[in-house]
Scaffold this active site. Structure first.
Site, PDB file in Angstrom:
ATOM      1  N   GLU A  80       0.969  -1.034  -0.015  1.00  0.00           N
ATOM      2  CA  GLU A  80      -0.042  -0.192   0.053  1.00  0.00           C
ATOM      3  C   GLU A  80       0.730   1.330   0.077  1.00  0.00           C
ATOM      4  O   GLU A  80       1.649   1.325   0.658  1.00  0.00           O
ATOM      5  CB  GLU A  80      -0.970   0.065   1.280  1.00  0.00           C
ATOM      6  CG  GLU A  80      -1.763  -1.216   1.189  1.00  0.00           C
ATOM      7  CD  GLU A  80      -2.739  -1.335   0.058  1.00  0.00           C
ATOM      8  OE1 GLU A  80      -3.246   0.051  -0.695  1.00  0.00           O
ATOM      9  OE2 GLU A  80      -3.631  -2.289  -0.095  1.00  0.00           O
ATOM     10  N   CYS A 143      -8.123  -2.397   7.935  1.00  0.00           N
ATOM     11  CA  CYS A 143      -6.792  -2.081   7.262  1.00  0.00           C
ATOM     12  C   CYS A 143      -6.224  -0.857   7.004  1.00  0.00           C
ATOM     13  O   CYS A 143      -5.096  -0.531   7.484  1.00  0.00           O
ATOM     14  CB  CYS A 143      -6.869  -3.209   5.943  1.00  0.00           C
ATOM     15  SG  CYS A 143      -6.778  -4.838   6.015  1.00  0.00           S
ATOM     16  N   HIS A 167      -1.317  -5.881   1.606  1.00  0.00           N
ATOM     17  CA  HIS A 167      -2.306  -6.660   1.640  1.00  0.00           C
ATOM     18  C   HIS A 167      -2.037  -8.065   0.847  1.00  0.00           C
ATOM     19  O   HIS A 167      -1.195  -7.926  -0.039  1.00  0.00           O
ATOM     20  CB  HIS A 167      -3.565  -6.035   0.872  1.00  0.00           C
ATOM     21  CG  HIS A 167      -4.419  -5.332   1.508  1.00  0.00           C
ATOM     22  ND1 HIS A 167      -4.795  -3.890   1.375  1.00  0.00           N
ATOM     23  CD2 HIS A 167      -5.441  -5.871   2.658  1.00  0.00           C
ATOM     24  CE1 HIS A 167      -5.666  -3.362   2.386  1.00  0.00           C
ATOM     25  NE2 HIS A 167      -6.120  -4.777   3.031  1.00  0.00           N
TER      26      HIS A 167
END
Length: 215
Positions: A80, A143, A167
């Site tokens: 991310e 998350c 992820h």
């Protein structure tokens, strides 16, 4: 001894397992080049997850924090880029909370960028034959909540510590309950996370290569 904190989540959304914890728990007490890996499980609950994360950081005093989460439907390891300051839950968390358009940190900035060399990490994982990419959104569920809270803490109090969020796809045993959904073996995820840690510890400045998206 230097330590790395890596976290995974408990199952949520009706799943029997969460691949993040199934893989991360295998890494507890792993030694990598003189660095000890410490694994902790986080609850899938707004607020409670950040409390558990902050306690773990206080206990472990890591040089690197990697939070790992399930992204069912994604086919590769996705690192991310950014966390945004909003909770907007499509489904309730494991305590029944379902915030809508709520800031994670009152008066916090709109977003934080990762503190990881994400493009170097993606390249290293791909070179090992494992699909990986940069992700431009961590969602608006727990998350993203954890990623934003982590980066807020590091920016406020632990500026020398690296940290970010990755992820991972379903495991094959989950994908059988989701026809057509992609999956990745626990072994491949484990190798990818070990590479991610190694690269994050070694690289101070990320690669100047594209990792963007058209949409």
């Amino acid at each position: 001894m230097r330590r790395v904190l890596i976290t995974g989540f408990e199952p949520f959304g009706g799943e029997r397992i969460n691949p993040s914890w199934e893989v991360v728990k295998q890494m507890n007490d792993l030694m990598m080049g003189g660095v000890r890996i410490v694994a902790r499980q986080l609850p899938c609950a707004f607020g409670e997850a950040l409390t558990a994360l902050n306690t773990a950081i206080d206990d472990v005093q890591p040089v690197l924090v990697l939070a790992i989460g399930q992204a069912g439907g994604r086919a590769d390891i996705t690192i991310e880029r950014v966390a945004i300051n909003v909770d907007d839950a499509r489904i309730p968390d494991n305590l029944g909370n379902q915030p809508v358009d709520q800031p994670i940190i009152q008066e916090g900035p709109a977003a934080y960028f990762t503190r990881l060399p994400i493009k170097a990490m993606v390249q290293g994982i791909r070179e090992a034959g494992i699909p990986a990419s940069v992700s431009q959104t961590a969602g608006t569920y727990v998350c993203n909540h954890v990623m934003y809270g982590l980066l807020h803490r590091l920016n406020q109090f632990n500026n020398e510590v690296k940290g970010g969020f990755i992820h991972i796809p379903y495991l094959p045993e989950q994908a059988v309950d989701h026809p057509g959904a992609p999956s990745m073996s626990a072994h491949s995820v484990l190798v990818a996370l070990e590479l991610a840690i190694s690269i994050a510890l070694q690289i101070e400045h990320d690669l100047h290569i594209t990792g963007g998206a058209v949409h």
